[in-house]
Design a protein around this motif. Structure first.
Motif, PDB file in Angstrom:
ATOM      1  N   THR A  47      35.934  10.908 -44.001  1.00 15.77           N
ATOM      2  CA  THR A  47      35.162   9.986 -43.164  1.00 15.77           C
ATOM      3  C   THR A  47      34.047   9.302 -43.943  1.00 15.77           C
ATOM      4  O   THR A  47      33.779   8.117 -43.726  1.00 15.77           O
ATOM      5  CB  THR A  47      34.558  10.718 -41.957  1.00 15.77           C
ATOM      6  N   ASN A  68      33.784   5.307 -44.406  1.00 17.41           N
ATOM      7  CA  ASN A  68      32.590   4.558 -44.021  1.00 17.41           C
ATOM      8  C   ASN A  68      32.062   3.737 -45.196  1.00 17.41           C
ATOM      9  O   ASN A  68      31.641   2.591 -45.019  1.00 17.41           O
ATOM     10  CB  ASN A  68      31.502   5.494 -43.495  1.00 17.41           C
ATOM     11  N   GLN A  86      31.678  -0.329 -45.375  1.00 23.06           N
ATOM     12  CA  GLN A  86      30.438  -0.999 -45.760  1.00 23.06           C
ATOM     13  C   GLN A  86      30.680  -1.975 -46.906  1.00 23.06           C
ATOM     14  O   GLN A  86      30.138  -3.080 -46.922  1.00 23.06           O
ATOM     15  CB  GLN A  86      29.370   0.020 -46.147  1.00 23.06           C
TER      16      GLN A  86
END
Length: 130
Positions: free
Chosen positions: A60, A64, A68
């Motif tokens: 995860t 993420n 980004q």
């Protein structure tokens, strides 16, 4: 003179054509909220450690970070498109001004040449009168 006017019109027409075909990319954050078929992150597995805390085995944090980076890349590509559009506009203005400058310089030199010719003719006429 006609060539410079036609060149100027061509430059303005081409810059308008380029400006109307600007690509606007879709933000990734908008795509994830509106599109139901977006890939979902992999399921995370948890294990209980010796001290009783759960450890995430999934990715995860990496996912993420990738999201980004994708968002930053989209923002930078949008900025690049804006800068390219501005550059094309300024370049078109530069070409137009340069053509106008050249035409005006030619007109000035022709006017100066005519004045010199008139002055020499006037001087010749004065000499013939005396």
């Amino acid at each position: 003179m006609k060539k410079t006017i036609l060149t100027t019109l061509l430059v303005f027409a081409s810059s308008a054509a380029f400006a109307s075909s600007v690509f606007t990319p879709v933000h990734l954050s908008e795509a994830t909220t509106t599109n139901a078929a977006v890939a979902k992150p992999a399921a995370t597995k948890t294990t209980t450690g010796a001290n009783g805390q759960t450890d995430e085995i999934g990715n995860t944090k990496i996912q993420n970070a990738i999201l980004q980076i994708d968002n930053a890349q989209t923002e930078i590509s949008n900025q690049l498109l804006d800068l390219k559009t501005k550059y094309a506009d300024v370049d078109a203005q530069y070409v137009s001004v340069k053509a106008q400058r050249k035409a005006l310089k030619k007109q000035v030199s022709q006017a100066e040449k005519r004045l010199r010719a008139l002055n020499s003719t006037k001087e010749k006429m004065r000499k013939n009168m005396l």
